[in-house]
Design an enzyme around this catalytic site. Sequence first.
Site, PDB file in Angstrom:
ATOM      1  N   MET A  34      -5.351  -7.598  -3.845  1.00 26.64           N
ATOM      2  CA  MET A  34      -4.985  -8.452  -2.729  1.00 26.64           C
ATOM      3  C   MET A  34      -4.080  -7.876  -1.864  1.00 26.64           C
ATOM      4  O   MET A  34      -3.302  -8.517  -0.948  1.00 26.64           O
ATOM      5  CB  MET A  34      -4.486  -9.772  -3.344  1.00 26.64           C
ATOM      6  N   HIS A  41      -1.323  -0.329  -8.216  1.00 30.76           N
ATOM      7  CA  HIS A  41      -2.858  -0.432  -7.702  1.00 30.76           C
ATOM      8  C   HIS A  41      -3.063   1.023  -7.814  1.00 30.76           C
ATOM      9  O   HIS A  41      -4.090   1.398  -7.903  1.00 30.76           O
ATOM     10  CB  HIS A  41      -2.654  -0.880  -6.164  1.00 30.76           C
TER      11      HIS A  41
END
Length: 283
Positions: A34, A41
């Site tokens: 997101m 990430h």
Amino acid sequence: MANRLKIVRTVPSLRRALEPYRRARAHIALVPTMGALHRGHMALVSEARRRAKCVVVSIFVNPTQFAPHEDFASYPRNFATDLRVLREAKIDLVWAPSVEDMYPDGFATRVMPEGAAKVGLEDEFRPHFFGGVATVVAKLFTQVSPDFALFGQKDYQQLRVVTQMAKDLDMPVKVIGVPTVRESDGLALSSRNAYLSVAERAVAPMLHRVLKQCANRIKNGEKVDHVLNVGRIEIDLAGFVLDYLEARHALSLAPIESSKDGPIRLLVAAKLGKTRLIDNVAV
Ligand code: PAF
């Protein structure tokens, strides 16, 4: 094949961008995010790069996994910075659809997971969450058709739900869980850590400390119930409002009573001021 970052925003342009990789039978790995990317990430991106010629990162703040009272509107959005980081990491493609493209007028289908999604934990406090996640992840899998999809173990129940969904629906993708990346004081990286005040940030690593202590005590033979009750009190005294601290079977997430019912995963969720933090460790 491209070695420049491409940003695509519609399904037809995504399919066109992936076509050369498919023709060359190159593996494709998807990292669903997101946005508001952090080192957690980037660990998914590294693992994706290790496994596939083509790395696709999706950036989509998915409205269907937020309840009306939650932080969809204020969720951190740093698209320009995300692109810079992804360019430096030499990923191939960013898939960034609009809400209207993902959920066009008349959209009427939802994936409603059971099993790991219905054993309490996150589902008890965010009952809308796994339906929203499963629906968007099923769409991402259909849109990208990746060989591999990488998810952080920090969202452990989500990882179990998505793994089960891919299996149950015969989706030809291997779901891979990547270990949680932590700050040096143990706090699990999360885009929501940005909400913490300086004082809260100093207290936040306590959650991981309690998890680790509980895991060690259970490993050393102490009774699961007793250990968790002590852990709950410690979290409470540190100033969190606890949603849950539980011991679950690491794969089914079914409740367990003793360490013999394992492998065990300890999972916690608690609020510190306005910020809700989750974490988990293996026993
Ligand atoms: O973990 C997340 O960031 C989201 O839940 C996901 C998997 C990208 C689905 O919106």
